[in-house]
Every structure is written in C-alpha cells, then in structure tokens.
Design an enzyme around this catalytic site. Structure first.
Site, PDB file in Angstrom:
ATOM      1  N   ARG A 178      -8.750  -0.618  -0.927  1.00  0.00           N
ATOM      2  CA  ARG A 178      -7.387  -0.130  -1.093  1.00  0.00           C
ATOM      3  C   ARG A 178      -7.296   1.063  -2.058  1.00  0.00           C
ATOM      4  NH1 ARG A 178      -7.691  -2.412   2.747  1.00  0.00           N
ATOM      5  NH2 ARG A 178      -6.578  -4.257   3.505  1.00  0.00           N
ATOM      6  N   SER A 227       2.452  -6.177   1.686  1.00  0.00           N
ATOM      7  CA  SER A 227       1.701  -6.983   0.714  1.00  0.00           C
ATOM      8  C   SER A 227       1.974  -6.463  -0.692  1.00  0.00           C
ATOM      9  CB  SER A 227       0.206  -6.923   1.015  1.00  0.00           C
ATOM     10  OG  SER A 227      -0.075  -7.546   2.247  1.00  0.00           O
ATOM     11  N   GLU A 297      -0.341  -3.850  -5.118  1.00  0.00           N
ATOM     12  CA  GLU A 297      -0.661  -3.004  -3.968  1.00  0.00           C
ATOM     13  C   GLU A 297       0.513  -2.069  -3.683  1.00  0.00           C
ATOM     14  OE1 GLU A 297      -1.894  -3.536   0.722  1.00  0.00           O
ATOM     15  OE2 GLU A 297      -2.794  -4.852  -0.782  1.00  0.00           O
TER      16      GLU A 297
END
Length: 315
Positions: A178, A227, A297
């Site tokens: 990520r 998320s 995130e």
C-alpha cells in the site's frame, strides 16, 4: 474560508488553460462527504498545463493531488494551498500490443478493468474491486482479490514541483504494501499496464464475481472511505477491530460498519472530527487489546477546524 490567492497564481501563470477555483468545497469531492474547502482547487487541462502551473507556482504554497476521494478524509478546517484534481485531459485509454493498455491517471480503476476486459487482457480484473482512480492506485500500490498494482505496472509518468516530467519503470516505483517510493510531491499523469491475453467473456465473469463479492461483504452503498486501516503483517485489520469490541462502535455521526468493521461509515451527518476521532479511538482500543497499532489506509489531509477560543483570539 481561506485568503483568496487564485488571482495571484493566475497572474504568475497567464497562459494557464485549466481552472483555478478559490475556496472550493472538498466535501462534495469525497465519498465521506465531510471536510472544509480547498484554498484553491486547480483542474489542469492536460499534462502540459499541469507542468506549466507547477513550474510557476511559488514553492512556499503547498500542493497536493486528489482523485475521486474514495479513500480521502478532508479535515474540517480545509486544505491550505492548492489541491489538484485531474479531469478530462487525463482520461485517455488506449490498448496496446503485447496485452498492454495505457491509461490516464484520472481513469477510475473500474474503467481500467472494463477496458482491459474488452481488449482481451487478463490479470487486471482485480481493479474492478478498487473504488479509486489510476493515480491513486499508483500512489498506494492498490490491490484487491489477490492482485496488486506492482504485479501489472510497466511504466508510469509523473510531474514534479518544478514542472519536470519523470518516467518510472516498475522497479523505479519502489512498491511496498500500500505504498510507492516516488516522492509525494510528484503527480502521476499516465501509466502503462500489462496483463496476459485472455477471453473477454471469461474476464467479464471474473469481474462480475469481484463485484458480487464486494456487494455481499462490504458496505459499498454507504458513505465510506473503503478500508480504514492497513492489514498488519500476517493479520487482518477487521479481525483485530472485531476482537477489540469495535464492530458497530460509534463516535458522533460515524460508526464502524457492522457488515465489515474495517469500514467506517458516515451515516448521521458526521464531521471530519467525528470520523478521525472514531478511527483514532479504534486504533487505541486495538492496541490496548492486542499490542498492535493499526496504520491508517485512508489518507487524511488538511487542518482541524479552529476552536472557538482561537476564533475569539483572531477576532
């Protein structure tokens, strides 16, 4: 409201073809529907226009790019400086030889998946499950359903604060979970992806399965940012949140989803402060329960709303 600096910016860049909008609403541009204004919202006409602006924007003015706001939390005080939102000039899609496809950074990930399927390019169907744009996928190495951007990217273009254009191959992107290693002040404009030859009908079926999974397991019809937290190594963030007793936990107008407790929901006209407080409280409770500190995130930008005391002092 911020001081209006749009006129001064335009004076420094008289040949600008894009739009400079002072004190533009950011809540309308994010899926969470919260937050204050951007001091200036800039919508460049194309890559050349973006480079022209950045080369002439004073270095002391903060600049950041946003996509469709699917994983973005704008704080209630708004975003000082310039927020750049790519539009039509960055929406090109072109299938290439060798099971490759070139797309602009403003192309939604779902459109990338659909265009690849129509061109008979497999391995990109996972983008059907990512609610963002190509630019965001490059910046955070977006992934879902067993695929990640690092697995399919060939090349990406970006413009830096001086207006210079950079071209990165896959290795040069510095991908990790990520995250990518390209400096934060560079704005992605275009990318080339590579899959493998596939049957369009079979790829469509795979994409349909991704869509059905999301609808059955994620609160995609709610005001959410996707998320909320990254999965720690070897762990699932939702499971840690559940174990900490935070499924359904509420702060003000926001709560952690009952369906998927790594999704926070704005269901009662929450403020950005409600949402960020909710997330930080969940992080604290998970740490107290498990010793693991979750990382956000969702990207948080801007400044908090000024307190009443600060307003009184200013007056």
């Amino acid at each position: 409201m911020f001081q209006d600096i749009a006129a001064a910016l335009l004076a420094d860049a008289p040949e600008l073809r894009g739009k400079l909008l002072p004190n533009a609403s950011m809540s309308e541009l994010t899926w969470l529907r919260v937050g204050g204004p951007a001091q200036v919202l800039f919508k460049p006409a194309d890559e050349e226009d973006l480079a022209y602006f950045l080369a002439r924007c004073p270095a002391d003015i903060p600049v950041m790019a946003v996509g469709v706001g699917s994983n973005l939390l704008v704080r209630d005080g708004g975003v000082p400086g310039v927020v750049i939102r790519l539009g039509r000039g960055f929406n090109d899609i072109e299938p290439l030889d060798g099971a490759r496809i070139r797309v602009g950074a403003a192309v939604p990930d779902v459109r990338l998946a659909q265009a690849a399927a129509q061109a008979g390019i497999a391995k990109l169907a996972f983008y059907r499950g990512i609610p963002g744009t190509v630019g965001g996928a490059l910046r955070m190495n977006a992934g879902a359903h067993g695929g990640e951007t690092k697995d399919v990217l060939v090349q990406a273009r970006a413009v830096d604060r001086s207006g210079a254009v950079h071209v990165y191959d896959n290795a040069g992107m510095g991908f990790t979970y990520r995250h990518c290693g390209v400096p934060d002040d560079q704005i992605f404009t275009r990318a080339v992806f590579e899959g493998v030859p596939g049957d369009p009908a079979e790829i469509e079926r795979e994409m349909q399965g991704v869509a059905e999974y999301r609808e059955a397991n994620q609160p995609i019809k709610s005001r959410t940012g996707g998320s909320t937290f990254k999965n720690p190594p070897g762990k699932s963030a939702w499971r840690l949140i559940d174990e900490a007793g935070c499924r359904g936990f509420r702060v003000g107008g926001a709560h952690m989803s009952e369906m998927h407790c790594n999704f926070l929901i704005n269901d009662q006209n929450a403020t950005a402060t409600d949402i960020e407080t909710l997330g930080e409280t969940v992080r604290k409770r998970v740490f107290e329960k498990t010793g693991i500190m979750l990382d956000w995130e969702i990207k948080r930008i801007g400044v908090p709303a000024p307190t009443s005391a600060a307003l009184a002092a200013a007056e």
